[in-house]
Motif scaffolding. Structure first.
Motif, PDB file in Angstrom:
ATOM      1  N   ALA A   1       6.516 -27.550 -30.261  1.00 17.74           N
ATOM      2  CA  ALA A   1       5.312 -28.103 -30.330  1.00 17.74           C
ATOM      3  C   ALA A   1       4.172 -27.079 -30.911  1.00 17.74           C
ATOM      4  O   ALA A   1       3.239 -27.709 -31.406  1.00 17.74           O
ATOM      5  CB  ALA A   1       4.911 -28.451 -28.751  1.00 17.74           C
ATOM      6  N   GLU A   2       4.525 -25.786 -30.735  1.00 14.95           N
ATOM      7  CA  GLU A   2       3.465 -25.248 -31.263  1.00 14.95           C
ATOM      8  C   GLU A   2       3.443 -25.035 -32.813  1.00 14.95           C
ATOM      9  O   GLU A   2       2.325 -24.995 -33.406  1.00 14.95           O
ATOM     10  CB  GLU A   2       3.672 -23.483 -30.727  1.00 14.95           C
ATOM     11  CG  GLU A   2       3.624 -23.289 -29.433  1.00 14.95           C
ATOM     12  CD  GLU A   2       2.082 -23.252 -29.085  1.00 14.95           C
ATOM     13  OE1 GLU A   2       1.199 -23.091 -30.108  1.00 14.95           O
ATOM     14  OE2 GLU A   2       1.646 -23.654 -27.988  1.00 14.95           O
ATOM     15  N   LYS A   3       4.563 -25.319 -33.584  1.00 18.58           N
ATOM     16  CA  LYS A   3       4.681 -25.449 -34.885  1.00 18.58           C
ATOM     17  C   LYS A   3       4.129 -26.534 -35.363  1.00 18.58           C
ATOM     18  O   LYS A   3       3.302 -26.751 -36.278  1.00 18.58           O
ATOM     19  CB  LYS A   3       6.151 -25.445 -35.339  1.00 18.58           C
ATOM     20  CG  LYS A   3       6.933 -24.293 -34.957  1.00 18.58           C
ATOM     21  CD  LYS A   3       8.340 -24.217 -35.531  1.00 18.58           C
ATOM     22  CE  LYS A   3       9.302 -22.783 -35.125  1.00 18.58           C
ATOM     23  NZ  LYS A   3      10.457 -23.214 -35.718  1.00 18.58           N
ATOM     24  N   LEU A   4       4.326 -27.696 -34.530  1.00 17.77           N
ATOM     25  CA  LEU A   4       3.367 -28.998 -34.978  1.00 17.77           C
ATOM     26  C   LEU A   4       1.985 -28.920 -34.953  1.00 17.77           C
ATOM     27  O   LEU A   4       0.992 -29.499 -35.866  1.00 17.77           O
ATOM     28  CB  LEU A   4       3.935 -30.138 -34.306  1.00 17.77           C
ATOM     29  CG  LEU A   4       3.339 -31.488 -34.095  1.00 17.77           C
ATOM     30  CD1 LEU A   4       3.762 -31.844 -35.904  1.00 17.77           C
ATOM     31  CD2 LEU A   4       4.175 -32.654 -33.343  1.00 17.77           C
ATOM     32  N   LYS A   5       1.456 -28.149 -34.035  1.00 17.61           N
ATOM     33  CA  LYS A   5      -0.027 -27.874 -33.797  1.00 17.61           C
ATOM     34  C   LYS A   5      -0.430 -27.464 -34.986  1.00 17.61           C
ATOM     35  O   LYS A   5      -1.573 -27.506 -35.506  1.00 17.61           O
ATOM     36  CB  LYS A   5      -0.293 -27.351 -32.440  1.00 17.61           C
ATOM     37  CG  LYS A   5      -1.602 -27.001 -32.338  1.00 17.61           C
ATOM     38  CD  LYS A   5      -2.124 -26.307 -31.003  1.00 17.61           C
ATOM     39  CE  LYS A   5      -3.432 -26.228 -30.732  1.00 17.61           C
ATOM     40  NZ  LYS A   5      -3.705 -25.224 -29.498  1.00 17.61           N
ATOM     41  N   VAL A   6       0.181 -26.339 -35.460  1.00 13.00           N
ATOM     42  CA  VAL A   6      -0.366 -25.513 -36.535  1.00 13.00           C
ATOM     43  C   VAL A   6      -0.082 -26.455 -37.877  1.00 13.00           C
ATOM     44  O   VAL A   6      -1.381 -26.219 -38.578  1.00 13.00           O
ATOM     45  CB  VAL A   6       0.546 -24.358 -36.868  1.00 13.00           C
ATOM     46  CG1 VAL A   6       0.218 -23.504 -38.289  1.00 13.00           C
ATOM     47  CG2 VAL A   6       0.391 -23.277 -35.572  1.00 13.00           C
TER      48      VAL A   6
END
Length: 814
Positions: free
Chosen positions: A93-98
């Motif tokens: 999820a953190e990667k997708l946000k970036v």
């Protein structure tokens, strides 16, 4: 999975431990249970109870935690699995946000130019739309602004009624379209102010108008009264011409046809009226009524017509009260009355004009109410001020003014019957002033009269007198000139003045809208008042005046006789001027007969009184010596003078009616007899000698000779001598000393001394007795007479006792 479960439960127990503890404590504290009471007692009564309780509580909690953990492990294993999976995907999820953030940044950088261009396009389109909107709104506002500008221009040129119409258009048509704009709100706020300004200006014009008509009301009324009077004269001439049915002279008109004279006359008059029609000002030409119309229209448009009507009526009522208020000296001149009437007529002419040219400003009921109020005030003012008028000419002019005043207002539809009723009251006052004026004239005539028959030396002088007074005497006509008419100069003058009075009274009766019969009746009544009150009073006062002697009284009786005979000619005179037949049932008669008869009776009574007064004056000159021994042998001088006076006086009475002269002569003889008797019986006279009795007897004989000489013809037999019968019998009794006969025959109808009263005889006998005693004392030196005197005195004493007996008997048996 099993290794993680206790940790989760323990974590949960640790996190919620304090909350559970607080919840449990709260429940324990606020529950009204025996447990709460017990816990409270544990805390209050046992030392270290809190610590122990907490330890126990902690142990209990731990036990519960273990049970909870077991329950969670059994029932929530799926929840625990889900949490574990979420923890695994956190990194993805953190990667997708970036990645999303980076993509968004790049897109924003790429669309900045597009956004700038798009905003420019939007701004242009917005400006175009605003321009279009502004144009539309300006096209909508321009008519409003133009109309408002028109309103201002109308206000400047004082076209207020048009301005109000413009305001209505602005409010009802224009303003609703642009009401959202501020300038419109300002205009809307200004309109009430403009309306109030218009109302104030129109009201100011109305006030100026009211002030103007107040100043010009007398001029308006004067013109209206003149026109009404001219119309009345014209109508009277028209009626008179129409009543001429005989003796019409025929004229040839322009078309060759004959026309009656009166129609020709009327045509000429009408043509003259048409020629001068443009030159005649009407009452309305003097006043500009436009302020009233404007003000009424303005208030009507403003839906405030009732306020205007109330204000107008209130102000006009105030002006009516001012107009009806008379000046203090109004009654002194006719101009005062004329101005008063002109103001009132002007006021009501204006009101009548307002009534007919306006709709609802005033009503007929309002004008009638105002007129009734004014009429009551007018009548009260005229009744008061006319009472101060003492000049009949002024009262007559006042009457003429009232008639013109009434005719003018009647022409405008106002009822004036009460004014004509007032004229009847004023007519009575006018008659009173005439009576006062004619009373002065009558007094002057009587004062200037010489009370002698009118001498006429030739036929011309005789005709002059006859033309003034209706006198007819065939016997006098046969006599040659010069000759004398029986009446004095005052008679024709009085007759002329009575006719003048009738003319003066007739002047007031004219134009009163009364029939000829009523006018005739009024003239006769006023003439009767003149005869029965004024002339009668003047005659009565004249008769009582000291300087009027017997000759004048005789002439007055003759004058009243001729004036009485002339009354029928006065009746004919009234009949001729009123054209009423004397046979009319309601025609009143003149009371001259009673008037002059009363005057004659008063004059006759005054003749009798003056004759008696003259007799008394002569008797006061009597100077008898009541102690004389012998009479003079002739009558007393005063008595002869009295008889000569009576003879000359009765000769003047030859022109009097026979009964008057006879009554006067009889009255004079009776008064003379009574006065002589009173002289003998005077209480101040204590004694009388026989010589004085004899002298007195000579005087009475002269009186009897005068009575028998018939100084006034017409007496039958010895009627006049009977006036002295009492004296004659009394003196005879003393002259012949016939007391025995008197005493013997007293009370008998055939007695010789029937008219001698015992008390009278006793009084005189006592005086004679006393006189004889005094005479005997003087003559006591003659002894030969002493015995005779004693015998005579004894006889007198005997007679005196007998007479006293008779007198006492009379007093006891009246």
């Amino acid at each position: 999975m099993e290794t993680n479960t206790p940790n989760v439960a323990g974590f949960y127990a640790e996190e919620n431990k304090d909350n559970i503890y607080e919840t449990v404590l709260g429940e324990i504290k606020y529950l009204e249970l025996p447990l709460g009471i017990t816990l409270g007692s544990v805390y209050d009564d046992q030392p270290n109870a809190h610590q122990k309780f907490m330890e126990k509580l902690d142990a209990c909690i731990r036990n519960h935690d273990r049970e909870i953990e077991k329950m969670c492990n059994f029932h929530h294993q799926g929840f625990v699995d889900a949490i574990t999976e979420l923890l695994k995907v956190r990194a993805d999820a953190e990667k997708l946000k970036v990645q999303v953030t980076d993509t968004n940044r790049r897109l924003q950088d790429a669309g900045k130019e597009v956004i700038a261009q798009t905003e420019e396009i939007i701004q242009c389109r917005l400006q175009q739309r605003n321009i279009t909107t502004v144009v539309e709104k300006l096209q909508m506002c321009l008519p409003v602004l133009e109309m408002y500008s028109k309103l201002k221009e109308q206000m400047n040129v004082k076209r207020y009624y048009s301005a109000l119409k413009t305001m209505d258009q602005l409010e009802n048509i224009c303003f609703p379209r642009v009401s959202q704009y501020r300038f419109c709100q300002i205009m809307i706020e200004n309109l009430p102010k403009l309306r109030e300004e218009i109302k104030e200006i129109s009201m100011s014009d109305l006030k100026d108008f009211l002030e103007s008509i107040r100043k010009h009301s007398d001029k308006i009324g004067e013109i209206a009264m003149k026109q009404a009077q001219q119309q009345k004269i014209f109508n009277a001439a028209l009626q008179k011409q129409n009543n001429l049915s005989y003796g019409r002279s025929m004229y040839i008109s322009n078309d060759g046809l004959p026309e009656p004279r009166n129609e020709m006359f009327l045509k000429q008059n009408l043509e003259e009226e048409e020629e001068h029609e443009d030159e005649v000002l009407t009452a309305h030409d003097l006043v500009d009524f436009s302020p009233v119309y404007r003000c009424l229209h303005i208030y009507s448009v403003l839906s405030d017509a009732e306020t205007f009507e109330n204000y107008y009526r209130k102000q006009r009522r105030k002006q009516a009260r001012l107009v009806l208020q008379p000046q203090s000296n109004m009654h002194e001149t006719v101009e005062g009355y004329r101005r008063y009437f002109s103001q009132i007529v002007g006021f009501f002419v204006v009101e009548d004009h307002i009534l007919h040219v306006t709709q609802g400003l005033i009503t007929r009921a309002y004008t009638d109410e105002l007129w009734n109020m004014a009429l009551s005030k007018i009548i009260a003012v005229l009744r008061t001020h006319s009472s101060y008028c003492t000049d009949p000419d002024l009262v007559l002019e006042l009457k003429n003014l009232i008639v013109v005043f009434a005719d003018t207002l009647q022409g405008y539809g106002f009822p004036v019957n009460r004014l004509f009723d007032l004229l009847f009251e004023i007519r009575d006052q006018y008659n009173e002033t005439l009576l006062k004026k004619w009373a002065v004239l009558f007094r002057d005539i009587f004062e200037a009269d010489n009370y002698s028959p009118i001498p006429v030396s030739n036929e011309e002088e005789y005709k002059i007198v006859i033309s003034k007074f209706p006198f007819q005497d065939p016997e006098l006509d046969k006599q040659c000139f010069p000759k004398k008419l029986p009446m004095s100069q005052s008679v024709p003058q009085i007759y002329i003045q009575v006719k003048e009075f009738i003319y003066a009274s007739l002047k007031f009766s004219e134009s009163l809208h009364r029939s000829s019969t009523e006018i005739d009746d009024m003239l006769r009544k006023s003439t009767n008042l003149l005869l029965t009150r004024t002339l009668s009073s003047c005659l009565q006062n004249l008769i009582k005046k000291p300087h009027i002697g017997l000759t004048e009284l005789v002439q007055i009786i003759i004058n009243t006789t001729h004036l009485e005979q002339a009354c029928k000619y006065l009746e004919d005179f009234i009949t001729n001027i009123t054209n009423i037949s004397q046979e009319t049932v309601h025609t009143a008669r003149l009371y001259g007969l009673s008037t002059f008869k009363d005057a004659r009776h008063a004059a006759e009574g005054e003749i009798y009184t003056k004759l008696n007064q003259k007799i008394d004056e002569f008797i006061q000159l009597a100077d008898y010596d009541w102690t004389m021994t012998e009479p003079d042998g002739r009558a007393s001088g005063y008595l002869m003078d009295l008889i000569n006076f009576l003879r000359s006086t009765f000769q003047v009475f030859t022109h009097l009616p026979g009964k008057v002269a006879q009554t006067a002569c009889m009255s004079a003889c009776q008064h003379l007899s009574t006065s002589l008797m009173q002289m003998l019986l005077d209480n101040d006279l204590k004694q009388i000698s026989m010589g004085a009795i004899q002298q007195f007897n000579l005087d009475v004989i002269q009186c009897e000779l005068f009575a028998s000489s018939e100084p006034v013809p017409g007496f039958q037999g010895e009627t006049l001598q009977l006036a002295f019968i009492d004296l004659r019998q009394l003196l005879d009794l003393f002259m012949v000393w016939d007391w025995s006969t008197y005493l013997a025959d007293y009370g008998q109808p055939s007695s010789k001394y029937l008219r001698v009263n015992p008390s009278t005889a006793l009084a005189l006998l006592e005086k004679v007795h006393k006189g004889m005693k005094d005479l005997s004392k003087k003559n006591n030196i003659f002894a030969q007479f002493r015995k005779n005197d004693r015998d005579k005195q004894k006889l007198i004493e005997t007679v005196v006792r007998q007479l006293r007996g008779l007198v006492n008997g009379m007093s006891q048996h009246p």
